[in-house]
Write a protein that holds these residues in place. Structure first.
Motif, PDB file in Angstrom:
ATOM      1  N   ALA A  18     -24.765-113.832  55.044  1.00 48.65           N
ATOM      2  CA  ALA A  18     -23.570-113.095  54.612  1.00 48.65           C
ATOM      3  C   ALA A  18     -23.535-111.677  55.184  1.00 48.65           C
ATOM      4  O   ALA A  18     -22.565-110.955  54.972  1.00 48.65           O
ATOM      5  N   ARG A  19     -24.585-111.313  55.895  1.00 51.23           N
ATOM      6  CA  ARG A  19     -24.686-109.965  56.483  1.00 51.23           C
ATOM      7  C   ARG A  19     -24.466-108.868  55.445  1.00 51.23           C
ATOM      8  O   ARG A  19     -23.781-107.864  55.693  1.00 51.23           O
ATOM      9  N   GLY A  20     -25.036-109.099  54.268  1.00 53.70           N
ATOM     10  CA  GLY A  20     -25.051-108.049  53.257  1.00 53.70           C
ATOM     11  C   GLY A  20     -23.718-107.720  52.628  1.00 53.70           C
ATOM     12  O   GLY A  20     -23.547-106.624  52.090  1.00 53.70           O
ATOM     13  N   ALA A  21     -22.768-108.648  52.672  1.00 55.44           N
ATOM     14  CA  ALA A  21     -21.466-108.380  52.047  1.00 55.44           C
ATOM     15  C   ALA A  21     -21.030-109.585  51.225  1.00 55.44           C
ATOM     16  O   ALA A  21     -21.345-110.730  51.570  1.00 55.44           O
ATOM     17  N   CYS A  22     -20.310-109.300  50.153  1.00 52.03           N
ATOM     18  CA  CYS A  22     -19.737-110.374  49.354  1.00 52.03           C
ATOM     19  C   CYS A  22     -18.861-111.238  50.266  1.00 52.03           C
ATOM     20  O   CYS A  22     -18.063-110.712  51.039  1.00 52.03           O
ATOM     21  N   GLU A  23     -19.002-112.529  50.164  1.00 50.75           N
ATOM     22  CA  GLU A  23     -18.265-113.414  51.072  1.00 50.75           C
ATOM     23  C   GLU A  23     -16.809-113.601  50.652  1.00 50.75           C
ATOM     24  O   GLU A  23     -16.045-114.256  51.361  1.00 50.75           O
ATOM     25  N   PRO A  28     -19.919-104.323  50.442  1.00 51.02           N
ATOM     26  CA  PRO A  28     -21.304-104.311  50.906  1.00 51.02           C
ATOM     27  C   PRO A  28     -22.319-104.210  49.757  1.00 51.02           C
ATOM     28  O   PRO A  28     -22.131-103.437  48.824  1.00 51.02           O
ATOM     29  N   VAL A  29     -23.380-104.989  49.884  1.00 54.34           N
ATOM     30  CA  VAL A  29     -24.458-104.970  48.886  1.00 54.34           C
ATOM     31  C   VAL A  29     -25.015-103.563  48.739  1.00 54.34           C
ATOM     32  O   VAL A  29     -25.267-103.087  47.633  1.00 54.34           O
ATOM     33  N   ARG A  30     -25.188-102.867  49.859  1.00 57.48           N
ATOM     34  CA  ARG A  30     -25.924-101.597  49.797  1.00 57.48           C
ATOM     35  C   ARG A  30     -25.148-100.468  49.124  1.00 57.48           C
ATOM     36  O   ARG A  30     -25.707 -99.417  48.868  1.00 57.48           O
TER      37      ARG A  30
END
Ligand code: ZN
Length: 147
Positions: A18-23, A28-30
């Protein structure tokens, strides 16, 4: 309702994919104060497997609004259609950013129903997008959401 467990190795794969993001909302997660969930696209309660083809990364807001939903109403036509499936469909085929990148716009019945059902333009998300955009942290780099 029994909660399906997803092992640590699968969680890591889902997170990287998911490259660190909500799909769904692509936040972004960070920059999230809450941890994200590895969710079942077809809910475990409806027989969805804990296989990589049925798992997606979702922020707590999207996960909570999705819950066990698999379909939603297209606000334009009133028809009930399936929700966006991050494993079988590409985000960019169903959604587009507004010109100022603050709002997710559904471009298909599936996209519109998903924007509405998952509340993809929640106030906090819109505010976050507005803060991240000038820093070059939004919108996220495009990706297919597919392997
Ligand atoms: Zn989200």
């Amino acid at each position: 309702m029994k909660k399906a467990r997803v092992g640590e190795s699968k969680r890591r794969i889902v997170l990287a994919r998911a490259r660190g993001a909500c799909e769904y909302c692509r936040s972004p997660v960070r920059y999230s104060v809450q941890s994200f969930s590895v969710e079942h696209v077809l809910p475990a309660a409806k027989g969805g497997a804990s296989s990589l083809e049925n798992l997606a990364l979702a922020c707590q807001g999207c996960n909570g609004h999705k819950y066990t939903k698999t379909s939603g109403r297209d606000p334009l036509t009133g028809k009930t259609v399936p929700l966006f499936h991050p494993r079988r469909q590409r985000w960019r085929d169903h959604f587009v950013w507004s010109d100022d990148f603050l709002i997710v716009i559904g471009r298909t019945p599936i996209g519109r129903a998903t924007v509405q059902a998952l509340h993809l333009n929640r106030e906090g998300l819109v505010n976050l997008r507005g803060l991240l955009y000038p820093c070059g942290e939004h919108p996220p780099a495009d990706f297919d959401g597919e392997e």
